[in-house]
Enzyme design. Sequence first.
Site, PDB file in Angstrom:
ATOM      1  CB  CYS A  28      -0.909  -0.006   1.228  1.00  0.00           C
ATOM      2  SG  CYS A  28      -2.042   1.382   1.318  1.00  0.00           S
TER       3      CYS A  28
ATOM      4  CG  HIS B 210      -5.591  -2.448  -1.244  1.00  0.00           C
ATOM      5  ND1 HIS B 210      -4.607  -3.036  -0.483  1.00  0.00           N
ATOM      6  CD2 HIS B 210      -5.305  -1.114  -1.251  1.00  0.00           C
ATOM      7  CE1 HIS B 210      -3.777  -2.098  -0.047  1.00  0.00           C
ATOM      8  NE2 HIS B 210      -4.176  -0.919  -0.506  1.00  0.00           N
ATOM      9  CD  GLU B 211      -6.575   1.440  -3.814  1.00  0.00           C
ATOM     10  OE1 GLU B 211      -6.740   2.350  -2.969  1.00  0.00           O
ATOM     11  OE2 GLU B 211      -5.459   0.978  -4.085  1.00  0.00           O
TER      12      GLU B 211
ATOM     13  CG  HIS C 129      -7.438   2.922   1.340  1.00  0.00           C
ATOM     14  ND1 HIS C 129      -6.631   3.083   2.450  1.00  0.00           N
ATOM     15  CD2 HIS C 129      -6.667   2.314   0.409  1.00  0.00           C
ATOM     16  CE1 HIS C 129      -5.431   2.592   2.199  1.00  0.00           C
ATOM     17  NE2 HIS C 129      -5.428   2.113   0.965  1.00  0.00           N
TER      18      HIS C 129
END
Length: 175
Positions: A101, A143-144, A147
């Site tokens: 990341c 993954h994004e 966030h």
Amino acid sequence: MTSKKPIAQLGAEVLRQQAQPVDDFTCPEFHKLIEIMHETMLEANGVGIAAPQLGASRQILIIASRPTARYPHAPEMPPILMVNPSFEIVDSTLHKDWEGCLSVPGIRALVPRYQAIVVQYQDQQGEIYSLALQDFPARVFQHELDHLLGLVYLDRVENNQDIISETEFFKRIAA
């Protein structure tokens, strides 16, 4: 050329906040943020980026799988901007693979993710789209999206022994 912003690092408050939906697709600041996100991601050799990583707690992300120094074996795909994204699981099997990341430099970890998903999102004009993703692009999306939920990939790690330095990671993929 836009003005690059620093990438928020692990410990920054914005990375632990739930991002707010975008409801004004005509706002100049919204479009400027998208430009800065794209430029920053490319300059950092990222394969994705989320608005909170640039200090903006908004539901905006970009996935852009392509071979880079950080992900030499990533498949090529055009960058896709996704606003207010969500997803449905196509196959509930979880597969562990390595992730890193831009907000957590120097570390890689094995993270379980769904391999096949269908994503719903809006583009920068607010038009609604649906897209099937699998394997690495599906991993980048999840993954994004984390966030936007106030999570980082390390929150998904099942065992601390699955966390290694990036130096060790590159030794392993070179072997």
